[in-house]
Design an enzyme around this catalytic site. Structure first.
Site, PDB file in Angstrom:
ATOM      1  N   LYS A 112     -69.393 -22.758  10.076  1.00  0.00           N
ATOM      2  CA  LYS A 112     -68.544 -22.787   8.887  1.00  0.00           C
ATOM      3  C   LYS A 112     -68.922 -23.921   7.948  1.00  0.00           C
ATOM      4  CE  LYS A 112     -64.234 -20.513  10.175  1.00  0.00           C
ATOM      5  NZ  LYS A 112     -62.772 -20.659  10.159  1.00  0.00           N
ATOM      6  N   LYS A 193     -71.032  -9.984  15.234  1.00  0.00           N
ATOM      7  CA  LYS A 193     -69.638  -9.652  15.492  1.00  0.00           C
ATOM      8  C   LYS A 193     -68.950  -9.153  14.221  1.00  0.00           C
ATOM      9  CE  LYS A 193     -65.801 -12.057  16.052  1.00  0.00           C
ATOM     10  NZ  LYS A 193     -64.633 -12.772  16.386  1.00  0.00           N
ATOM     11  N   LYS A 196     -64.139 -10.938   9.481  1.00  0.00           N
ATOM     12  CA  LYS A 196     -63.278 -10.804   8.316  1.00  0.00           C
ATOM     13  C   LYS A 196     -63.984 -11.240   7.048  1.00  0.00           C
ATOM     14  CE  LYS A 196     -59.525 -12.997  10.326  1.00  0.00           C
ATOM     15  NZ  LYS A 196     -58.135 -13.479  10.376  1.00  0.00           N
TER      16      LYS A 196
END
Ligand code: TRP
Length: 328
Positions: A112, A193, A196
């Site tokens: 991130k 994966k 979102k």
């Protein structure tokens, strides 16, 4: 054994079938055997900038999705993290005993922080807040997807460190990963994966996607160059579709093989899409009802916070006593 379970999700992005199969479905299934607490972690969400009005709305939307996915607010406590200030109080104590190196090596932080121009300290301290969420309630079991396993491990380390420094205080929780469905991959990129925040238009099936869109998405999902399902040796995309079907349908491997081995991809995808639609339709109906009158959701969240607050306070009293923080 400690029967309390705690888990949570951030109110960001649009929830998709990976969130449902990897988390919500497991939570709903487990709830009656335990004493469950389910949180919407808005303070984790703001570790990266969120549009304020949207964050408010999405927090309630996610609460509605929890309930639509089968979490029973009469039985399970559902609440919003920031409405119980003890979370950040305990998180501060944990940041004080957590070595910088433990936080700095977290793979989610590395991923991130690489995407941000300016990295807030909160993003680094994120796992200390997550440890506080769990340990505040002395939860013994934490059902999360595989991507959170490292944070859970850190939670265990933090609880053990606190106990070693200040005396036995916290339960050391166990991780509970779902058996199937823990790792649903992107439809366009089956090595990644389902996420979102992934950009691809064909990446994820949203929990609120209408049937037509679901059918289109599945028909476009990556497969392999074989003409049909090779059950013993499917390509990553086919394996992912098989996993999705199996996780929704709750059927055994033998039943899967019987049904799908050799099936041509056109029929296979149609079957998978129909299975998804049949599960999402009732959920979407419930979601529409719940979001039509936001007062109901707000009442549930308020009641949830009222239920968990005494537990949080009891833990903080103990933490104050153990650490010597001033009690007057
Ligand atoms: N970090 C989790 C995620 O992104 C969300 C979360 C926050 C959580 N606190 C938690 C999950 C406590 C389980 C328990 O998915």
């Amino acid at each position: 054994m400690n029967k309390r379970i705690f888990s949570g999700m951030q109110p960001t992005g649009d929830l998709h079938i990976g969130n449902y199969l990897g988390a919500l479905k497991t939570w709903a299934r487990m709830q009656y055997d335990y004493e469950p607490i389910f949180c919407i972690v808005d303070q984790h969400a703001i570790t990266v900038y969120q549009d304020p009005a949207e964050l408010q709305r999405k927090t309630e939307d996610v609460a509605a999705l929890y309930i639509a996915a089968g979490i029973d607010p009469e039985h399970s406590a559902i609440f919003v993290q920031s409405t119980v200030p003890a979370h950040v109080e305990l998180a501060w104590v944990f940041t004080c005993i957590t070595p910088f190196g433990w936080l700095n090596r977290m793979t989610q932080f590395k991923a991130k922080s690489g995407q941000q121009e300016s990295v807030g300290t909160g993003l680094l301290c994120y796992p200390a807040l997550m440890a506080a969420d769990i340990l505040l309630y002395q939860a013994g079991i934490v059902p999360v997807g595989e991507d959170q396993a490292q944070h859970l491990e850190l939670t265990r380390d933090i609880s053990q460190r606190f106990n070693a420094l200040y005396g036995e205080t916290f339960v050391v929780p166990e991780t509970r990963l779902p058996v199937v469905g823990a790792r649903i991959m992107g439809l366009d990129e089956p090595a990644e994966k389902m996420s979102k925040s992934a950009p691809g238009a064909n990446h994820a099936v949203g929990l609120l996607d209408p049937p037509n869109r679901i059918k289109k998405l599945i028909s476009r999902a990556v497969t392999d160059s074989k003409p049909g399902v090779d059950f013993e040796d499917p390509g990553a995309g086919v394996r992912n579709l098989l996993n999705i079907y199996q996780a929704f349908a709750d059927v055994t491997n033998d039943e899967m093989k019987e049904k799908f081995d050799g099936m041509r991809y056109g029929d296979f995808k149609k079957t998978v899409a129909e299975m998804i639609v049949s599960h999402l339709e009732p959920m979407q109906k419930k979601y529409e009802e719940l979001t039509a009158d936001r007062d109901v959701i707000r009442g549930i969240l308020k009641k949830g916070a009222e239920r968990v607050t005494p537990i949080a306070h009891a833990t903080m009293d103990l933490v104050r006593e153990r650490t010597g923080l001033y009690r007057g």
